[in-house]
Enzyme design. Structure first.
Site, short mmCIF file in Angstrom:
data_model
loop_
_atom_site.label_atom_id
_atom_site.label_comp_id
_atom_site.label_asym_id
_atom_site.label_seq_id
_atom_site.Cartn_x
_atom_site.Cartn_y
_atom_site.Cartn_z
N GLY A 1 0.86 -1.14 0.15
CA GLY A 1 -0.03 0.07 0.07
C GLY A 1 0.82 1.22 -0.13
O GLY A 1 2.15 1.50 0.08
N ARG B 1 3.52 13.92 -7.34
CA ARG B 1 3.68 13.28 -8.48
C ARG B 1 2.41 13.37 -9.23
O ARG B 1 1.24 13.43 -8.65
CB ARG B 1 3.85 11.95 -8.19
CG ARG B 1 4.99 11.55 -7.28
CD ARG B 1 5.59 10.28 -7.29
NE ARG B 1 4.52 9.08 -6.63
CZ ARG B 1 4.96 8.14 -6.54
NH1 ARG B 1 6.25 7.50 -6.87
NH2 ARG B 1 3.93 7.05 -5.97
N ASP C 1 4.51 -4.25 -7.27
CA ASP C 1 3.92 -2.99 -6.70
C ASP C 1 4.21 -1.71 -7.43
O ASP C 1 4.03 -0.78 -7.05
CB ASP C 1 4.10 -2.98 -5.09
CG ASP C 1 5.43 -3.12 -4.80
OD1 ASP C 1 6.14 -4.21 -5.18
OD2 ASP C 1 6.16 -2.29 -3.89
#
Ligand code: AMP
Ligand code: MG
Length: 531
Positions: free
Chosen positions: A105, A198, A275
């Protein structure tokens, strides 16, 4: 052009349409049955804007000056969340270095909102280093200045190089210290903290699907897939088993294009865990990445990967495939059987093969690679590049300058123009020197057959072989200054990397070989994951 970030239209569809974690707060936990957790950025002491990308501002429809407003800087530091935003941390898992790692996560990334500046455009604004989330595990949710400078500069450099990537709007220092054990040797020390904002259409990763799939939460996997398809792949049509397979093939093709781009410019991601694989085929999560100076397909910048070298330069196309297979496995319950997904995965080797052939043809200024004959030419090139330490970036730029009239030249004349590319030019001697010269003659004879005038061939080559890349030591020099509070070099590198294929007279110092002092310096030749 909007004068203020608050004038942007936001449409927070991810949190609106996908199930969220019912528990609030930043405390660490396992989150089941949800794609995200509501979380607030933790304020910082002294937010200071030190650099921003005016191209990303423009992409968002923002006047560049809007970024400099104190209210905007406060938002980009996580100190002020606008009422139209809905901050969250995404829930995902992943395979790290080949092993299933369970729930990961967003441990330190917080998405503020999805901006929709115009019809058909959607951009997630995400702060990296904005404080703890339910996914922070044992870490602090912060990011140090050095890794933030590296992510900020490299995202923009990659964009201007024409390689699919997430973007970076801003780099803000926080005024707070972050403690890191940079060399993993027990000597933790405080460093300056920073936050990068970002920007990407979505930061969803392969791991967002793998986690619910691993837990048997098939309904959630489906909900997420349907949201991604409807929101980011609408051209594929309404989700159905056929559309899931078509989507898998499209992800495979995009991932192939991304990896071929990396190979073309000499980029090594360094941590290709699932991920860190974007569902849109974007380069994502700039950590211990690196750029090839001397051509070495076995090189990895990541010290954590020094033994297995799983993520070495030359292995990246195969690793991307391995990762795609993990994603396809997660989607099997949606399709009902593996066969259509296996077939979709075939798109990957086909796209990489075609992409690499086109890429090498372009790098060499040839119309197209002729089977067999030119494959052998490229194979021999790989061997020639390894005879002695040869700077990959400089080599291709120099090769473009050689006239085809040299195709029967003596060794001396043929190699003279390439001299700059060698780390120790005199080390190329004897049989190796003859072999390198023979390759150049063979290449020039082949280029001559294409019949393109030298100047046109050079233009074709210079359009795909960058003169300027974010060499590891350049980024480190900018970091050294930044840590002393001087951000001029960060801003100058950002500007240099805006035109990587141009000659940029007066800036040749940014196109030079890695200096000797950088060969074994941390940050220049190797990087830890500490960030
Ligand atoms: P990475 O290897 O950087 O892609 O990170 C792997 C996982 O660790 C992700 O879930 C990150 O969010 C998490 N992570 C990395 N650094 C930190 C940090 N300083 N604080 C919290 N989580 C982190
Ligand atoms: Mg990551």
């Amino acid at each position: 052009m909007l004068r203020d970030l608050s004038e942007l239209t936001f449409d927070n569809s991810f949190v609106r349409e996908l199930p969220g974690d019912p528990i609030e707060g930043n405390h660490r936990r396992q989150v089941r049955g949800a794609s995200w957790s509501r979380v607030e950025p933790t304020p910082v002491s002294e937010p200071t804007l030190v650099a921003y990308s005016r191209e990303v501002a423009a992409m968002l429809g923002l006047d560049p000056e809007a970024i400099e407003r104190p209210e905007t800087v406060a938002t980009l530091a996580g100190n002020q969340v606008l009422p139209t935003m809905a901050p969250y941390a995404a829930c995902y898992g992943g395979h790290q270095f080949g092993n299933w790692a369970g729930q990961l996560g967003d441990g330190r990334a917080i998405t503020l909102a999805e901006a929709v500046p115009r019809e058909g455009a959607r951009f997630e604004l995400q702060l990296k280093g904005a404080g703890p989330t339910p996914y922070s595990r044992t870490a602090d949710g912060r990011a140090v200045l050095r890794s933030s400078v590296r992510e900020f500069l490299c995202s923009e450099a990659m964009h201007h190089l024409g390689v699919p990537t997430t973007r970076a709007l801003s780099l803000v220092t926080t005024g707070d210290a972050v403690v890191r054990d940079m060399f993993y040797d027990g000597r933790a020390a405080p460093e300056m903290g920073a936050i990068v904002c970002r920007v990407a259409p979505t930061f969803v990763r392969f791991g967002n699907f793998e986690l619910p799939a691993s837990r048997g939460e098939d309904a959630l996997t489906k909900q997420l897939a349907d949201w991604v398809i409807r929101t980011h792949f609408p051209e594929l049509g309404e989700p159905s088993p056929e559309v899931y397979a078509a989507w898998m093939a499209e992800i495979a093709r995009r991932t192939a294009a991304m990896v071929v781009g990396w190979m073309r410019v000499g980029f090594v991601h360094g941590v290709m865990n699932t991920d860190n694989m974007s569902i849109l085929g974007l380069t994502i999560d700039y950590g211990p990445y690196g750029w090839i100076d001397d051509y070495d397909p076995d090189w990895t910048p990541n010290t954590t990967d020094a033994n297995g070298r799983r993520y070495r330069y030359g292995h990246q196309p195969r690793i991307a495939f391995w990762n795609l297979i993990r994603l396809a496995n997660a989607l099997v319950p949606l399709v009902g059987e593996p066969a259509p997904l296996e077939e979709a995965l075939d798109a990957y080797p086909a796209a990489v093969e075609r992409g690499q052939r086109e890429m090498f043809a372009a790098k060499l200024g040839l119309e197209a690679l002729r089977p067999d004959e030119d494959d052998a030419l490229v194979e021999e090139l790989f061997a020639v590049l390894r005879l002695v330490e040869t700077d990959m970036t400089i080599f291709y730029r120099r090769l473009a300058t050689l006239p085809t009239s040299l195709r029967e030249g003596a060794d001396e004349a043929v190699l003279e123009g390439l001299r700059d590319a060698y780390y120790a030019p005199d080390a190329l001697a004897g049989a190796d020197r003859a072999r390198a010269a023979a390759w150049v003659r063979r290449y020039l004879a082949r280029a001559h057959e294409d019949g393109l005038p030298d100047a046109d061939r050079r233009a074709r080559m210079d359009a795909v072989n960058p003169k300027y890349v974010l060499r590891n030591y350049l980024a480190q020099l900018a970091i050294d200054d930044a840590e002393k509070g001087d951000f001029a070099l960060v801003r100058e590198l950002l500007d240099v990397m805006r035109d990587p294929y141009g000659e940029q007279p007066g800036r040749e110092r940014f196109a030079e070989k890695r200096p000797e002092w950088a060969r074994h310096r941390a940050g220049c030749s190797m990087l830890s994951c500490s960030s």
